[in-house]
Structures are given as C-alpha cells and as structure tokens.
Write an enzyme that holds these catalytic residues in place. Structure first.
Site, PDB file in Angstrom:
ATOM      1  N   CYS B  61      15.260 -46.569  26.461  1.00 40.45           N
ATOM      2  CA  CYS B  61      15.778 -46.671  27.835  1.00 40.45           C
ATOM      3  C   CYS B  61      15.209 -47.897  28.553  1.00 40.45           C
ATOM      4  O   CYS B  61      15.636 -48.231  29.657  1.00 40.45           O
ATOM      5  CB  CYS B  61      15.475 -45.402  28.628  1.00 40.45           C
ATOM      6  SG  CYS B  61      16.283 -43.952  27.926  1.00 40.45           S
ATOM      7  N   PRO B 290      20.008 -22.863   6.945  1.00 39.78           N
ATOM      8  CA  PRO B 290      18.787 -22.430   7.630  1.00 39.78           C
ATOM      9  C   PRO B 290      17.575 -23.330   7.392  1.00 39.78           C
ATOM     10  O   PRO B 290      16.595 -23.230   8.121  1.00 39.78           O
ATOM     11  CB  PRO B 290      18.540 -21.018   7.079  1.00 39.78           C
ATOM     12  CG  PRO B 290      19.363 -20.909   5.843  1.00 39.78           C
ATOM     13  CD  PRO B 290      20.522 -21.842   6.000  1.00 39.78           C
TER      14      PRO B 290
END
Lengths: 578, 578
Positions: B61, B290
């Site tokens: 950012c 999973p």
C-alpha cells in the site's frame, strides 16, 4: 428513498397538538437542545427559556481557547442569541432571569429578573431543569481575583484582568482536570507564567497513574510549575498559599477543581436527589414529578459499566438528553442508553482521551478485569509522520467485554477512542476489536490498526496464548523468584533497562536459551510485541513465562508515576539550594 | 491482571505439537501473517513460504507513495527479509520460487525456482494459498512501457523509466479506482503530466455518482486530464489510443484497472472456485480440501450486507484471514466475521472513505433502503480549521441497520468511517449513531458529532418526523406538481439556486406562508438542516412537505455527476477550438 418505502407518518407528528406551555430552566447545551427540538416537534407549544446568565447557547467548551487566542473573536462563542432563537424557533428566551422556586402543586415557577430584582411566577405544563453544575468549592480569601472558566462572563473577566496585568501576569490554576488543563495550556499560550495546583498524585485523575506520566512531562516541558498533592489554603496579598506551606505569586487564580450538580432548586421543590448527588431521573429524563424533566450536568446518568447512577458532565450527553426530554414531552419517548463518559483533552501537543472505567476504579470495585497496554503507531510506520501513542484497554475477564480505554498520544488518538467507544456501545468484546475493518491507507492507519492490535493482545490473553504481568506487579513477582528477561537488542538494553534484567535478544533465544535459569520468567521488550513472540517461544520450549504488558515503555511510565510528588519535592529542593 | 484471574492455558498452546510441515504460497500480507502466527503458535512446525516475487512482506500500500516521493527510501517498503524472518521466526522463506502445481493426493506442491528454472516438489501437511490477485486485463500493443503498481519490481521499473524520461515525462493511468487515483496523485507530485483513463462515468466507482463529484474536481484542479467513459484500445508509437478515438502521448502507462483473483493454481488442483470468481473457503479459510487453506485477494469473502460470497481486496482482511488460517491449523479455530469492505484513499487534499454497499448496488439488488446525506464539520465550527465533509449513509428501511456509508472531505473523514464501520460491526442501527458518545473537545469534534448528526437525520426518517426526497427524484416530483421552496437566505439564493425554486427564508415562513401555493412542497436549504426545521414547521402548519436530502450541496454534486462525460466532451471541444 422511494416514496413507497416511506414509513407512515405518526399522526402526532404531522400536526401540532393542543397548546402546551413548557418552561426550561437553563439555556445552554441541554436546555437549548430541548427547546429547539420541542419547537420542531410542536409548533403550537409556548416555550419559555430562563437563563440566569447573560448568554444562551454559547460555546462553553471553547472558552479556554478564547482566553488563549486560538478562537480570536468573542462572537464565535455566541452560537445563538435570544433574538435569533425567536426568529427561527419562536422561543421566548429570557436571559438574566433566575428561577428561584418551583411550586409543583400549581405547576408554577418563581422567576427573578436579575436586572430589576423583581420576581414573577410562570405556569408550566412541563418543566425542564437544565441548570447545570457549579464550581465544587470556593477558595478562601479575596486579595487575588479568582474566577471559574464556565461562562462568557468568566472569560470577559479573565481577559480584562490579563490585559490590565500586562506581560508580567502570573496565573495559578486550581485543578488538573479537563478544564484546568485547558486553562493551563491557554494561559501559557497567552504568555503567562502558570502554576498548576492539583490535589491528586497526577494530573487528569480519570487516567491511571502510568498513563498520566506523559501529561506531566508535557506540562513541565512547556514551563508549567506543577504542584501535585497540594491544595490552595488561602489567598493573601503575598500570593496563593498552598497546603504544603509554599506561597505562589499570582495575578489571577482560575478555579477549576471540578463541579457539583446544581440541585438547590430541585431539592427545595422536593424532587429526588440521587445518591451520586445529582437530580434523579428515569430513562426518559423524568424526575419523580411527572411534569418535571431534568437534563445536563445537574442530573445523574446511568453508568454503562456498573448500571448504577453516576455523574458525567459532558456536553454531548447534555445535548442528547435535552433532545430526549423534548421527545418524551411530545410522546416520542425512547429510553436513554447508559453513559460511557467518553472524553478528550488537548494539552499542548498531547492528546488524551478516555472512555469507561479506569483500572483504579475497577480494582476498587473488585471487578475482575484484564489489562492491555500497547504503544501502536498512528499510521503505517513506513509512511512519514507516524506517531506513537500509549493505549490502555480494560477488559471484563469473565465476558471479554470492554470496560474502558485510555489513549495518550498525538495524531489519531481521537479516532481510536471513538472507535473503542463505538465498539462498547455495540457490545463488542475486546477480542472482536481485532476483527474490525478499519479504513487503511498508509497515511491514515495500518493494515493492523492500533485498535486491531489491542484486540489481538486481548484475544491472546483471552485464549491463554499469552500470560501477562502488569508493571505494578513486577516487583512482587521478582521478590517471589521470577527472573526478568529483556528481549530487546543489546543496543536498546544499553540505552536504558529495568534494573536487574537479563538481556537476551529475541532472535538469540533459540540458541542461547540454556543460559536462562530454571525459574519463572518475565520477558519484556520495548512495547510488548517482541515480548509476546518471546513468551510464545519460551512457553513452547517449556518455560513458565509471562510478558510484561506494555513493555519497557509502560514500566517506565509507571515508575515515573509512582513518584511525581517526590520528583516535585526534589525540584523544590533544587530550587531552594540554587 | 492478577494471577488468580488468569484463564487456564489451553494445553495445546503451552507446548508445541508433533512436527507439522506447512507450506505457504505467497509471502506478502496474508501469507506472512499466517506464517508468523503459525510460528508463535507452534515452535516445532516446519514452515516454508514460497514467493514468486523477489520480496516478501513489503508495504504494497506504500508503493505509490514511493513513486511520488512521500516515502523517500526504498528500504522503507521492505518490512522484512527472508533473513530477518528466519532469525526471528525460523521461517524458510524462498523468494523467486513459484508454486506451479498442487498434488493433493500426495500432499505435495511442485515448485519452480525462477532463477534456475529447476523444479522440485515439497510435501505439506497443511497448505495455505495466499497468491493474491493479478491485473484484470493487459493492454494491447507494446510501444510504450506498461506496468502495474503492485510490487517492488513495479516501482523499480517505474522510477527507472521516469528517471530516464526526465522532466518531460507524461503518464497515462488506466483505471480510476483506489490504486489508480493514488498513482495519479503521486505521478503529479513527481511533476508529470498525467491523464487518467477511466471506463466508468465517474472516478472511484464504489462511490455513488454525487459523492464522486468532489473527486473529479480535485483531479481537475491539480491539472489531471480526466477521460471518463473511455478505455485504452491500443498502444502505438503515436501514443495511447482511446476508445473515443483520441490519442494521448505518453512516456509510461500505469495499468490499474482492477484485479482478479489469481486462481489458476487452485483451479488446476480441482479446488472449488466460487461464483464471485475467487477460491471458495469456509469460515475457517479452508478450501474444499481440508488440508488446504486460502487467504487474501485470491479468496472469496462473505459480504456482511448480503451474506453471500464476494470479492474484497483489502490488506486488513488478508492479514486477519492469514492469522485465522494459522489458528485453524493449530486447532484454535474461530469462524471469520463477514467483510464490510471498509476502504479509504487520499486524492491530493481530499480524503474519500467508504464502507458497505452504495446506493447503486442497493437499488440494483432491490433492497429497501433509506438514504441520508449530510455535510457536517470536522470539528466545532467555532474553533478554527473546521472543514466540511459530505457524508452519505445507506440504511435498511426495515431494520434501520446501517448498510453502507461514503464520506468525502478532508480532516476527520478517516475517523468517521471507522466509527461507522465499528457501528456496523456492532450491529448498531442508524438511529443509534445519534446516541454514540464520541470524544468532544472543540479541536477534535462537536458536541453533536458528524456521526451523531447523521444518526439524528436517520432517526427523524425512521420515526417519520421528516420525509425526505433525493436529488435524483426531484425532477420527477416537480413534474408531478411539487413546488420547490428554497428556505435559505435571500443572499444565498442569489448566489446560486435550483432553477425554478421559490425563495422563502426559514425565519420568514411563519409570516409569509400564505404566499406558498397549495401543492406538495419540497423544501431545501444548503445542507439539509434548515430544510428539516422548515419541513417540521410546514408539516405542522398542514402542508405536505419533503426535505431535499443533503440540500443544495448534494443536489449540485448530483447535477455535476450526471454529466461528467458531457463536461469532458465540452472541455475537448474547448481545446479543439483554442
């Protein structure tokens, strides 16, 4: 919004009801919010506002800043006048009129015109008491002008005195609470030598001691002579005499040692005064007389943490409750929500904000709690201008609900206290703060914002991922055999450490763990974050570890807070021998 | 916290479990949060992070701000290195390594070393996919350098190009979203001539049109050539060719037209890709396998408003979900909370923030809603420096819950969006915003804060105290016979008014109401507040009244927003004839 979705109008709202007469005592925050809301709900009502001062609806929270010059024009303080309120709201506002008695049986108030001295009585259908609070204590003597800082008249007096006194003016401010600190700052800004006399052990008593350390630093740094643990005993021509025997020269004394609800009128009329000392009201601001409502600083609120009556003197609550009273009178009643007591104050370049209860109060009440200290940045560290704040979170250890917070810093303190206060209003747990989606761009916050980080720490305590120890518990734990391990770098350690701590930098723990004694360990870093990583690592390696909450910074602030009066005495001693 | 109150440690947390091997694909926000949390929870685990780029854990950012110079040092962007992550967390971080296949049956990944081109395979017990997103579309042609702004390599390339090009450099930014606008601002700060090419009718598409007007103004004011409703068709030696037939000279093109989840690896391995286009995960970040978790921009989130799968590409969520995946792998699973999509961007001196859904999306979904526009001040008007912001609140008209908010202004925008986002997380109604206790001192807020005021307006709509009409509904209502009454002062009216409006200042309504025609009335003022008082007054006097939500300011912003492409065409025309 489309027309189809518009809710049906409540009939009571569309046309004014039969003419009611409503008398309001007090024309500032709570009273005037009630008056204007009443008019918007009921065009037909007769609404009379009696204000004993010369001004209504003035910016009382701006008064110190007018003294200091940040607010340049006196007119800026006067948000409304009786004339403007008549023109817009057809309010009958009478300043310099004091309501001196309530005849509940006949629903009349007795009013004295303070200019003429004449009294008359006025009927009401509903009465709203919004008389506020008064200075808690006067100061004896009279050789030096003493003034509170609560009205436009006060600042007119103060600025006139200061103008007369000229550049050599010296002021003493009594009371290091919100108003006292604002008074101090603004008198310094005006160029005065200022002494702050404060009864407590640290300024801003609602803070816990370790959180108040930076406040004391800021005051001292700006040349304020801070006298803690003292009070004013007398004012003489020699100066302001303090309880420690010293005397301070002063041109002017500002009395800001707190307020007490102005309940005389209500009590004389037989209205119930609560245990906390304010007028007792229900959730609709109604007193024990169904025709009489009360709002503002004179009234008890329900505390959100204890659900018991308390005193909170905040303009926001006064406004909100004024509006609630108007709603109740017009049949729109919704019960009030309890008060959190969110507050903020600027002290020079420091911002201090708090909400809910502090640790002292929780301990005194025997309420089980967890404590989190963090020192997050105002925004992403890689973007320039990020400033560190100290944040303290108090958490119910049974429910994980937030019981209070204190934040001291600069940029971004106001935002974080508002977020936490909103979280409390929404019933969020402390752990849930970690999951808040707060707006992130590097100049505004962090991907893990200050509030998120506090939530993560809280979550780690809740799940038991980390055990922590508070700064004030350290000595006892060490006396019981715990070893203190400073996991900061050697350089940080050399620049200042907790006496007796062993330095074992975090990144070296895996290699050098054998050097640690087989004893309960307390790890610490600068602010707590590396300490957490160290605690997790050492715990998994089989040690009994706690992390010093808030790290070296909180410990250091706590240490300083335990001896401010000593420090002051030392300073006086230094002065004496110079 | 006292020792007695300390919760029992979960046994799983105190000692490391048997050695697990965890492979993480992607080493920036989500992947690195997962890796460090995993290590804190499990000292024994083997943790390998493969990152195809040259850097891990960098400040993505911050990239635009390094291009613009606000962040001066490239090193500031590099928060961690493989070396530092090994030293502190014993992470095995391998940059320039791309995972090119997953063998779910044998729980192995195939990894290519991008420097040598060699591949090898690596076993995992648990796999976390944190590969992020990729630019949505490439641009055809190749005569002009084109680059995204997503990696350190990108900014290295861009700054090298700009240095080569020297002061005459011209840039075209494709896409007026968050990154695009940050790129524009920072290229302007660097002294470039910048053209913004944006497909939509207004910059920052998540905003509603009328809220985006100030953004367009800010861009234009800073000399940005904004081309709305256009796209890039080709890059040639003549320049950047647009869909409207025009050609723009450019030294450099920044591609910022949005991202799409990078799902190739997951899809090839047969993992479920959701309808929104991201990897489908459950509330524990687990895919349909999973052993495989997925986090970050490549993954679908549950939208808090619709409770359906959606794409939200925010660093905060990536970090949070990375931590959640680590928790789940270590048996500490708690389900994720849905995503609000809080976001903020600075565009020159303007700050734009939003959360939840916008009006366009609510209308498209047919979701019943109320709209509130206000223009509150950042702090008390009587204290210097208060700045006005535009605030829009979207409310569920059945439940009064907050569905979204947009705020455009300067100081204090970030605070208010965070308060509203926190209120949404806490399940507060819009009306309850009026009761928030937000910290008030005059330099920080108002006794009735911006958020409180929006709550009061919402409450008045909810109870039916006021009916409102939106700026885009005005023409239709007037076509049906409604009369528009401007209740501002004559001076304000003269400085600019809505065509055809009658001017009847608020304070004169009681005396001059007879002058109003017997027709449905729409009242308006500058921002909506006096309009509300006028609407209440006229309603009580028997009229059929609605208040123009947000007043003249919102209407004007809406008007401007309905014709930006026209304005652009006019501007082009002006250029052509000059």
């Amino acid at each position: 919004m489309t027309r189809e979705l518009m809710p049906e109008l409540t009939p009571a709202l569309t046309t004014a009801s039969a003419q009611k007469k409503i008398v309001i005592v007090g024309g500032v925050a709570g009273g005037m919010s009630a008056a204007t809301r009443l008019r918007r709900l009921d065009e037909a009502a007769e609404i009379i506002v009696f204000e004993r001062g010369a001004h209504v609806s003035f910016a009382n929270c701006g008064l110190p800043y007018y003294v200091g010059g940040a607010i340049e024009k006196r007119d800026s303080l006067l948000l409304q006048t009786p004339q403007s309120l008549f023109e817009r709201f057809r309010l009958d506002v009478r300043v310099k009129h004091e309501v001196i008695a309530i005849d509940r049986e006949h629903r009349r108030v007795v009013v004295r015109d303070l200019l003429t001295g004449q009294t008359h009585s006025e009927h009401y259908d509903s009465l709203i008491l919004a008389g506020g609070a008064q200075a808690r204590e006067g100061v004896a003597g009279g050789e030096i002008p003493v003034r509170t800082l609560r009205t436009v008249e006060d600042v007119d007096f103060i600025t006139a005195e200061l103008t007369d006194a000229g550049p050599s003016a010296r002021a003493v401010v009594i009371g290091g609470g919100f108003i006292g600190l604002e008074a101090v700052e603004n008198l310094v800004r005006r160029g005065l030598n200022v002494t702050l006399v404060h009864r407590g052990a640290h300024p801003l008593s609602p803070l816990d001691a370790e959180m108040a350390s930076p406040v004391l630093d800021a005051l001292t740094l700006h040349g304020v002579d801070v006298r803690l643990g003292t009070s004013v005993t007398n004012l003489t021509s020699d100066g302001v005499q303090l309880s420690d025997g010293s005397t301070i020269e002063a041109t002017l004394v500002i009395e800001a040692s707190g307020v007490t609800p102005d309940t005389g009128l209500a009590a004389d009329a037989g209205l119930t005064i609560g245990a906390a000392g304010g007028i007792a009201v229900d959730a609709f601001q109604r007193t024990n007389d169904p025709s009489i409502y009360a709002v503002g600083d004179g009234v008890e609120k329900i505390d959100a943490i204890s659900n018991t009556a308390t005193l909170v003197t905040m303009a926001g609550l006064a406004n909100r409750h004024g509006r609630s009273a108007a709603d109740a009178i017009c049949g729109l009643a919704e019960p009030s929500t309890p008060a959190l007591g969110t507050a903020i104050v600027g002290v020079f370049d420091l911002t201090i904000a708090l909400v809910g209860w502090n640790e002292r109060r929780l301990r005194a009440a025997g309420r089980p709690h967890r404590v989190v200290h963090t020192h997050p940045l105002s925004h992403a560290g890689y973007y320039p201008g990020a400033e560190q704040m100290a944040l303290k979170l108090l958490i119910d250890s049974e429910t994980d609900l937030i019981l209070g917070a204190q934040i001291v810093g600069r940029d971004g303190v106001d935002k974080r206290i508002d977020v936490i206060a909103t979280g409390m209003a929404g019933g969020l747990t402390a752990s849930a703060l970690s999951r808040l989606e707060l707006a992130y761009a590097p100049q505004f916050g962090s991907a893990k914002d200050a509030v998120n980080l506090a939530g993560y720490v809280a979550d780690n305590l809740r799940t038991g991922a980390t055990r922590s120890i508070q700064w004030h518990e350290l000595d006892a734990a060490r006396a019981n055999g715990a070893i203190l391990v400073d996991v900061r770098s050697a350089g940080e350690f050399d620049r200042g450490s907790i006496p007796g701590a062993i330095n074992l930098p975090l990144d070296e723990i895996r290699d050098r763990m054998g050097a640690l004694p087989d004893a309960p360990l307390i790890v610490h870093c600068q602010v707590g974050q590396r300490g957490h990583t160290a605690a997790r690592l050492l715990t998994q390696l089989g040690a009994d570890v706690r992390n010093l909450d808030g790290g070296f910074k909180t410990w250091e602030a706590g240490l300083l807070s335990t001896r401010p009066t000593n420090l002051m005495k030392e300073k006086e001693h230094d002065r004496a021998i110079q």
